[in-house]
Design an enzyme around this catalytic site. Structure first.
Site, PDB file in Angstrom:
ATOM      1  CG  HIS A 113      35.443  45.754  32.076  1.00 41.15           C
ATOM      2  ND1 HIS A 113      36.209  46.000  30.948  1.00 41.15           N
ATOM      3  CD2 HIS A 113      35.728  46.766  32.919  1.00 41.15           C
ATOM      4  CE1 HIS A 113      36.932  47.093  31.124  1.00 41.15           C
ATOM      5  NE2 HIS A 113      36.638  47.587  32.308  1.00 41.15           N
ATOM      6  CG  LEU A 115      27.751  44.833  37.688  1.00 40.40           C
ATOM      7  CD1 LEU A 115      27.463  43.597  38.540  1.00 40.40           C
ATOM      8  CD2 LEU A 115      28.982  45.539  38.207  1.00 40.40           C
ATOM      9  CG  ASP A 256      37.364  53.538  35.483  1.00 40.13           C
ATOM     10  OD1 ASP A 256      36.467  52.965  34.844  1.00 40.13           O
ATOM     11  OD2 ASP A 256      38.517  53.083  35.596  1.00 40.13           O
ATOM     12  CG  ASN A 257      33.280  51.918  35.898  1.00 48.78           C
ATOM     13  OD1 ASN A 257      33.267  52.027  34.681  1.00 48.78           O
ATOM     14  ND2 ASN A 257      33.833  50.884  36.514  1.00 48.78           N
TER      15      ASN A 257
END
Length: 352
Positions: A113, A115, A256-257
């Site tokens: 998922h 990192l 999201d990220n």
């Protein structure tokens, strides 16, 4: 009875309207790009997170995440390497699948998922969130790091050698439970510090903390809170065990990220139509698609003001379910939860 019915109806109408807004019904996404865009060959089972090692001009990419989706346990988890220094010319950009070594490592239960990395004595050390086929959680490093506080890890960011902050975006361990959390606005999210030996909860009661980024120069942590559609800025204490909120900004989209740029700004891959994303992210091997969006956030000197631009947006036909954006060398990589990895050139930096 009538006096009781009226306030009940008002509450129900308010909840219905909030749900309508939450699911982005009626929202339109208009396609635009920063330059020419092409999918990176060989990556078609997701590129959920991308971590840039700026010093080397390379990025690591996770692929094959299985997040509360047991029917996708057959998908092989992989890590790719993308080199921003490669000469593209007229050919397609290339990424290299990295072999994962270790006789005791169970690759059949590897679904990476989020990192992050930290460089120690010139050696790049990766920390990768892993979900097993039966949705057990760990962080893979030189060894598997496990803790009862790793409840539902989504993303993490290194804050020192063998130290990282990890975001649990909720508590439910099933797709149905996750839907109930979202619809009831339950704040079960938390942020956990791994100090090299054990885990400590540093924030709790959050509405879906997801992406994380660390600005070492200004000692700031950025966390996207998906259920609130916000990005939060925190000061981090010297021992890393205390996060003090500096500011919070409404983004009106599900981010999201996060990734840090070298100028202190932050990029984010977002889901601008969550009603589409809810369907497409449960139909990774099917035909459903969801809109993609990249935001670029620039903060004031005191981190209490923000300027936001949109370098990329697409209705989902070119890239479905964007999750991360990383910029380097006039190139941008845009990852997706369970589809491809998009590479775009940046023809004019002003579009950022």
């Amino acid at each position: 009875m009538a006096r009781l019915l009226i306030p009940v109806m008002i509450v129900l109408c308010g909840m219905t309207w909030r749900l309508y807004e939450l699911l982005d019904f009626g929202r339109t996404v208009y396609n635009h790009r920063p330059g020419a865009c092409r999918l990176v060959p060989g990556i078609d089972k997701g590129s959920e997170d991308v971590d840039l090692v700026r010093e080397e001009g390379i990025a690591f990419v996770t692929s094959g995440v299985v997040f509360m989706q047991p029917h996708r346990a057959h998908v092989k988890g992989k890590i790719f390497l993308y080199d921003f220094n490669q000469k593209l010319g007229g050919g397609a950009p290339k990424a290299k699948e990295l072999p994962i070594k270790g006789a005791s490592f169970d690759q059949n239960n590897f679904h990476p998922h989020g990192l992050t990395h930290w460089i120690v004595n010139g050696v790049i050390r990766l920390y990768v969130i892993n979900h097993s086929n039966d949705f057990k959680h760990s962080v893979e490093h030189k060894k598997s790091i496990k803790s009862p506080l790793f409840v539902r890890p989504n993303d993490l960011v290194a804050v020192g050698p063998d130290q990282f902050l990890l975001n649990n975006d909720g508590v439910a361990q099933t797709e149905l439970g996750n839907v109930i959390e979202i619809l009831t606005f339950y704040r079960g999210g938390s942020v956990v510090l791994w100090d090299g030996k054990e885990a400590h909860t540093v924030l709790s009661g959050m509405g879906g903390p997801n992406g994380a980024a660390f600005d070492a120069k200004n000692n700031k942590i950025f966390i996207s809170e998906v259920n609130k559609r916000k990005v939060n800025v925190y000061d981090i204490s010297k021992d890393k065990k205390t996060l003090t909120q500096v500011s919070s900004f409404d983004l009106y989209t599900v981010c999201d990220n996060l990734s840090m740029d070298n100028d202190g700004s932050v990029y984010c891959g977002c889901h601008p139509k969550i009603n589409e994303a809810a369907v497409a992210l449960n139909d990774c091997d099917g035909v459903s698609t969801s809109a993609s969006q990249v935001l670029h956030m620039r903060f004031g000197e005191d981190f209490k003001t923000i300027a936001v631009s949109e370098p990329y947006a697409n209705d989902g036909k070119e890239l479905s379910g964007s999750s991360i954006a990383v910029v380097h060398n006039n190139q941008i990589l845009i990852g997706s939860v369970c589809r491809g990895l998009l590479h775009c050139t940046i023809d004019d930096p002003s579009v950022l």
